[in-house]
Design a protein around this motif. Structure first.
Motif, PDB file in Angstrom:
ATOM      1  N   TRP A  77      31.439  52.208  37.683  1.00 40.09           N
ATOM      2  CA  TRP A  77      31.330  51.309  38.822  1.00 40.09           C
ATOM      3  C   TRP A  77      32.525  51.442  39.752  1.00 40.09           C
ATOM      4  O   TRP A  77      32.383  51.524  40.974  1.00 40.09           O
ATOM      5  CB  TRP A  77      31.222  49.859  38.338  1.00 40.09           C
ATOM      6  CG  TRP A  77      29.908  49.504  37.724  1.00 40.09           C
ATOM      7  CD1 TRP A  77      29.603  49.485  36.394  1.00 40.09           C
ATOM      8  CD2 TRP A  77      28.706  49.127  38.405  1.00 40.09           C
ATOM      9  NE1 TRP A  77      28.291  49.117  36.209  1.00 40.09           N
ATOM     10  CE2 TRP A  77      27.719  48.882  37.422  1.00 40.09           C
ATOM     11  CE3 TRP A  77      28.368  48.960  39.751  1.00 40.09           C
ATOM     12  CZ2 TRP A  77      26.429  48.480  37.738  1.00 40.09           C
ATOM     13  CZ3 TRP A  77      27.082  48.559  40.073  1.00 40.09           C
ATOM     14  CH2 TRP A  77      26.130  48.332  39.074  1.00 40.09           C
ATOM     15  N   PHE A  78      33.734  51.433  39.180  1.00 37.26           N
ATOM     16  CA  PHE A  78      34.926  51.331  40.012  1.00 37.26           C
ATOM     17  C   PHE A  78      35.205  52.597  40.822  1.00 37.26           C
ATOM     18  O   PHE A  78      35.709  52.518  41.940  1.00 37.26           O
ATOM     19  CB  PHE A  78      36.130  50.958  39.149  1.00 37.26           C
ATOM     20  CG  PHE A  78      36.020  49.582  38.558  1.00 37.26           C
ATOM     21  CD1 PHE A  78      35.948  48.465  39.377  1.00 37.26           C
ATOM     22  CD2 PHE A  78      35.945  49.395  37.185  1.00 37.26           C
ATOM     23  CE1 PHE A  78      35.824  47.196  38.845  1.00 37.26           C
ATOM     24  CE2 PHE A  78      35.826  48.131  36.638  1.00 37.26           C
ATOM     25  CZ  PHE A  78      35.760  47.028  37.474  1.00 37.26           C
ATOM     26  N   LYS A  79      34.898  53.758  40.282  1.00 42.14           N
ATOM     27  CA  LYS A  79      35.081  54.985  41.050  1.00 42.14           C
ATOM     28  C   LYS A  79      34.136  55.027  42.241  1.00 42.14           C
ATOM     29  O   LYS A  79      34.526  55.456  43.344  1.00 42.14           O
ATOM     30  CB  LYS A  79      34.870  56.205  40.153  1.00 42.14           C
ATOM     31  CG  LYS A  79      36.018  56.474  39.192  1.00 42.14           C
ATOM     32  CD  LYS A  79      35.796  57.775  38.421  1.00 42.14           C
ATOM     33  CE  LYS A  79      36.971  58.052  37.475  1.00 42.14           C
ATOM     34  NZ  LYS A  79      36.779  59.311  36.720  1.00 42.14           N
ATOM     35  N   VAL A  80      32.914  54.574  42.042  1.00 40.62           N
ATOM     36  CA  VAL A  80      31.950  54.557  43.147  1.00 40.62           C
ATOM     37  C   VAL A  80      32.348  53.503  44.181  1.00 40.62           C
ATOM     38  O   VAL A  80      32.238  53.728  45.390  1.00 40.62           O
ATOM     39  CB  VAL A  80      30.528  54.299  42.622  1.00 40.62           C
ATOM     40  CG1 VAL A  80      29.530  54.201  43.785  1.00 40.62           C
ATOM     41  CG2 VAL A  80      30.101  55.423  41.676  1.00 40.62           C
ATOM     42  N   PRO A 136      42.281  51.368  35.508  1.00 42.10           N
ATOM     43  CA  PRO A 136      42.529  51.438  34.059  1.00 42.10           C
ATOM     44  C   PRO A 136      42.674  50.075  33.390  1.00 42.10           C
ATOM     45  O   PRO A 136      42.419  49.948  32.187  1.00 42.10           O
ATOM     46  CB  PRO A 136      43.842  52.246  33.977  1.00 42.10           C
ATOM     47  CG  PRO A 136      43.891  53.024  35.244  1.00 42.10           C
ATOM     48  CD  PRO A 136      43.287  52.135  36.272  1.00 42.10           C
ATOM     49  N   LYS A 137      43.068  49.054  34.149  1.00 40.83           N
ATOM     50  CA  LYS A 137      43.309  47.736  33.573  1.00 40.83           C
ATOM     51  C   LYS A 137      42.057  46.861  33.552  1.00 40.83           C
ATOM     52  O   LYS A 137      42.052  45.811  32.883  1.00 40.83           O
ATOM     53  CB  LYS A 137      44.395  47.005  34.390  1.00 40.83           C
ATOM     54  CG  LYS A 137      45.724  47.737  34.439  1.00 40.83           C
ATOM     55  CD  LYS A 137      46.710  46.978  35.305  1.00 40.83           C
ATOM     56  CE  LYS A 137      48.039  47.723  35.435  1.00 40.83           C
ATOM     57  NZ  LYS A 137      49.002  47.004  36.302  1.00 40.83           N
ATOM     58  N   ILE A 138      41.007  47.265  34.235  1.00 48.18           N
ATOM     59  CA  ILE A 138      39.848  46.380  34.359  1.00 48.18           C
ATOM     60  C   ILE A 138      38.551  47.031  33.863  1.00 48.18           C
ATOM     61  O   ILE A 138      37.452  46.630  34.251  1.00 48.18           O
ATOM     62  CB  ILE A 138      39.655  45.899  35.814  1.00 48.18           C
ATOM     63  CG1 ILE A 138      39.529  47.093  36.778  1.00 48.18           C
ATOM     64  CG2 ILE A 138      40.789  44.996  36.233  1.00 48.18           C
ATOM     65  CD1 ILE A 138      39.238  46.684  38.206  1.00 48.18           C
ATOM     66  N   GLN A 139      38.674  48.021  33.005  1.00 53.01           N
ATOM     67  CA  GLN A 139      37.468  48.605  32.427  1.00 53.01           C
ATOM     68  C   GLN A 139      36.734  47.543  31.613  1.00 53.01           C
ATOM     69  O   GLN A 139      37.340  46.865  30.793  1.00 53.01           O
ATOM     70  CB  GLN A 139      37.816  49.809  31.542  1.00 53.01           C
ATOM     71  CG  GLN A 139      38.263  51.034  32.314  1.00 53.01           C
ATOM     72  CD  GLN A 139      37.224  51.502  33.308  1.00 53.01           C
ATOM     73  OE1 GLN A 139      36.034  51.589  33.008  1.00 53.01           O
ATOM     74  NE2 GLN A 139      37.664  51.824  34.523  1.00 53.01           N
ATOM     75  N   ARG A 161      43.430  32.793  34.712  1.00 51.62           N
ATOM     76  CA  ARG A 161      43.991  33.210  33.422  1.00 51.62           C
ATOM     77  C   ARG A 161      43.251  34.395  32.823  1.00 51.62           C
ATOM     78  O   ARG A 161      43.783  35.094  31.965  1.00 51.62           O
ATOM     79  CB  ARG A 161      43.956  32.030  32.437  1.00 51.62           C
ATOM     80  CG  ARG A 161      45.065  30.999  32.669  1.00 51.62           C
ATOM     81  CD  ARG A 161      44.943  29.875  31.652  1.00 51.62           C
ATOM     82  NE  ARG A 161      46.029  28.917  31.810  1.00 51.62           N
ATOM     83  CZ  ARG A 161      46.112  27.767  31.127  1.00 51.62           C
ATOM     84  NH1 ARG A 161      45.137  27.460  30.254  1.00 51.62           N
ATOM     85  NH2 ARG A 161      47.111  26.944  31.324  1.00 51.62           N
ATOM     86  N   ASP A 162      42.029  34.612  33.284  1.00 52.64           N
ATOM     87  CA  ASP A 162      41.235  35.740  32.812  1.00 52.64           C
ATOM     88  C   ASP A 162      41.629  36.970  33.640  1.00 52.64           C
ATOM     89  O   ASP A 162      41.099  37.222  34.721  1.00 52.64           O
ATOM     90  CB  ASP A 162      39.744  35.425  32.992  1.00 52.64           C
ATOM     91  CG  ASP A 162      38.840  36.431  32.309  1.00 52.64           C
ATOM     92  OD1 ASP A 162      39.263  37.585  32.146  1.00 52.64           O
ATOM     93  OD2 ASP A 162      37.707  36.054  31.952  1.00 52.64           O
ATOM     94  N   LYS A 163      42.581  37.742  33.135  1.00 52.34           N
ATOM     95  CA  LYS A 163      43.201  38.825  33.906  1.00 52.34           C
ATOM     96  C   LYS A 163      42.189  39.843  34.423  1.00 52.34           C
ATOM     97  O   LYS A 163      42.195  40.215  35.594  1.00 52.34           O
ATOM     98  CB  LYS A 163      44.272  39.526  33.056  1.00 52.34           C
ATOM     99  CG  LYS A 163      45.057  40.580  33.817  1.00 52.34           C
ATOM    100  CD  LYS A 163      46.135  41.186  32.942  1.00 52.34           C
ATOM    101  CE  LYS A 163      46.911  42.260  33.699  1.00 52.34           C
ATOM    102  NZ  LYS A 163      47.973  42.881  32.858  1.00 52.34           N
ATOM    103  N   LYS A 164      41.310  40.298  33.552  1.00 55.20           N
ATOM    104  CA  LYS A 164      40.331  41.303  33.982  1.00 55.20           C
ATOM    105  C   LYS A 164      39.416  40.762  35.073  1.00 55.20           C
ATOM    106  O   LYS A 164      39.117  41.456  36.052  1.00 55.20           O
ATOM    107  CB  LYS A 164      39.492  41.770  32.787  1.00 55.20           C
ATOM    108  CG  LYS A 164      40.140  42.838  31.945  1.00 55.20           C
ATOM    109  CD  LYS A 164      39.124  43.419  30.970  1.00 55.20           C
ATOM    110  CE  LYS A 164      39.710  44.617  30.227  1.00 55.20           C
ATOM    111  NZ  LYS A 164      38.722  45.266  29.342  1.00 55.20           N
ATOM    112  N   PHE A 165      38.979  39.532  34.896  1.00 60.02           N
ATOM    113  CA  PHE A 165      38.070  38.941  35.866  1.00 60.02           C
ATOM    114  C   PHE A 165      38.736  38.811  37.224  1.00 60.02           C
ATOM    115  O   PHE A 165      38.163  39.197  38.251  1.00 60.02           O
ATOM    116  CB  PHE A 165      37.586  37.567  35.389  1.00 60.02           C
ATOM    117  CG  PHE A 165      36.723  36.849  36.386  1.00 60.02           C
ATOM    118  CD1 PHE A 165      35.376  37.167  36.505  1.00 60.02           C
ATOM    119  CD2 PHE A 165      37.246  35.877  37.221  1.00 60.02           C
ATOM    120  CE1 PHE A 165      34.573  36.512  37.441  1.00 60.02           C
ATOM    121  CE2 PHE A 165      36.459  35.228  38.154  1.00 60.02           C
ATOM    122  CZ  PHE A 165      35.118  35.545  38.262  1.00 60.02           C
TER     123      PHE A 165
END
Length: 453
Positions: free
Chosen positions: A314-317, A446-449, A247-251
């Motif tokens: 983090w995510f770009k790397v 973009p959705k998980i910053q 239920r924790d979308k970002k996680f």
């Protein structure tokens, strides 16, 4: 010049450095971090002899072929299905020290000591395969039910923000340096005794050494640092392990990165080593070229990777790490007994890339982990379950794919004037999957910053 150097040395204080500030025995949290780092040191030595090249060599010495190696390695991960019951069990214990120490010792008695002693008494290769599976299942089943409880204890010692970045970088650097130095020394000994019955004796002896180191690290890790009270929900249900994290979308969108990474990496995690040693005919030392690059390169490039994370996120790397991994797998598909130089080139590329990947993937779980630790046991259990099932499925799919890709008699197919075996086609499958993962990270970023770091 000498006067200036003396003044600099007088002004220098170890406690003022990042390392001295984070790892010392003056404060409780720093003591815990220092012991975690010491545990990394001992495990870095021990893991050399029970994983990778030496593990494959140990299995080969005991008559277990490439397909059975694949089966042996993915069976333990299935045990993590039972890890779903961990929060229910752990919630009953206000203090976990004794329970976790028991689990630590029992786990290594089974997966290291038991599997090392057993071949002395069991001579049939098929019977050995069965007993290997039994010991691995027993150890991993216990670890699945209890082992995750240590994370809720040790999370208190993890620093926040850029200090966490530094902590993971230092931990990986220590593991890489000590692991590689140990592997090089052991490889020289193993290569010098190649073809001799004493090679098997050396490999077995080193497994006993690793068992002693693991027991020592457990005693340090679970007897000395302070154990803090555990925050827990009023009642933990089995469905909570799935429902709350999902239920924790970002996680969950963040965790998918780790899940897919684990799946792809383990398609040939053990069978590739078997191919390199037994088909290509590479010596032990050459299989550690990538590890040597990671260890030496980490000294000089660790800060560069940390700066890249701070500058680009983090995510770009992570996406960059995955993309480079894909290109490297494409290259590795051309490794044969006649093209060992390709393995060297690929290992160097992989080593430089993994310096950054180790830092980034060590932190993925924590990036979007809720700050409220009430359900930490639930989140860590789900993370362990998902990661290990991904490894299990990856190993199982990779073993099945390899059996389909190999010729009936195990001979090579000739393409581009080079001999190709199933293991080479499998790394090209990994290349495609890594490219798809890199695309997923780019689309979902973009959705998980994170709201905090």
């Amino acid at each position: 010049m000498l006067l200036r150097l003396r003044l600099m040395l007088r002004r220098f204080r170890f406690s003022d450095t990042d390392f001295g500030r984070l790892y010392n025995f003056k404060e409780e949290h720093c003591t815990g971090r220092a012991l975690l780092l010491l545990n990394t040191f001992f495990c870095g030595i021990g893991n050399v002899f029970i994983t990778g090249t030496f593990y494959t060599a140990f299995l080969t010495e005991n008559g277990i072929d490439i397909v059975k190696v694949g089966i042996i390695t993915f069976i333990p991960y299935f045990c993590w299905v039972f890890g779903l019951f961990a929060p229910k069990i752990l919630s009953r214990f206000k203090k976990r020290r004794a329970l976790i120490l028991f689990n630590h010792i029992f786990y290594y008695v089974c997966v290291v000591l038991g599997t090392t002693v057993m071949p002395i008494f069991v001579k049939d290769p098929d019977a050995r395969t069965v007993w290997f599976a039994v010991f691995l299942v027993l150890g991993n089943l216990c670890n699945a039910l209890i082992g995750s409880g240590a994370s809720a204890w040790h999370i208190h010692f993890l620093p926040e923000g850029k200090d966490r970045n530094f902590h993971f970088a230092i931990s990986n650097l220590v593991a890489n340096l000590i692991g590689t130095a140990t592997a090089i020394g052991a490889s020289f000994a193993a290569d010098a005794l190649a073809g001799s019955p004493r090679q098997g004796v050396i490999i077995t002896t080193l497994r006993f050494v690793s068992f002693g180191l693991f027991i020592l690290s457990g005693l340090l890790l679970y007897l000395i640092p302070k154990e803090y009270p555990y925050e827990k929900a009023a009642q933990v249900k089995l469905q909570d392990v799935f429902v709350i994290p999902i239920r924790d979308k970002k996680f969950i969108l963040t965790l998918i990165i780790t899940i897919v990474w684990n799946f792809v990496c383990n398609l040939n995690a053990n069978t590739w080593t078997y191919y390199i040693l037994n088909t290509v005919g590479m010596n032990y030392l050459m299989t550690y070229v990538g590890s040597i690059v990671i260890a030496i390169g980490g000294i000089f490039l660790m800060n560069s990777w940390r700066s890249a994370i701070s500058q680009h996120s983090w995510f770009k790397v992570i996406a960059f790490n995955v993309f480079i991994a894909a290109i490297n797998e494409l290259l590795m598909g051309f490794v044969t007994e006649n093209t060992l130089y390709i393995f060297i080139i690929g290992s160097v590329i992989s080593g430089l890339n993994m310096i950054g990947a180790q830092i980034t993937f060590s932190n993925v779980f924590y990036i979007n982990l809720p700050r409220d630790k009430t359900y930490f046991d639930v989140y860590i259990t789900f993370n362990n379950f998902a990661a290990n099932i991904a490894v299990f499925l990856g190993s199982m799919f990779g073993t099945w794919a390899l059996s389909m890709l190999e010729t009936a008699d195990g001979s090579a197919r000739i393409l581009f004037g080079l001999p190709f075996y199933g293991s080479q086609f499998l790394v090209w499958i990994k290349c495609v999957l890594f490219l798809l993962l890199a695309l997923y990270i780019k689309l979902v970023t973009p959705k998980i910053q994170p709201d905090h770091l």
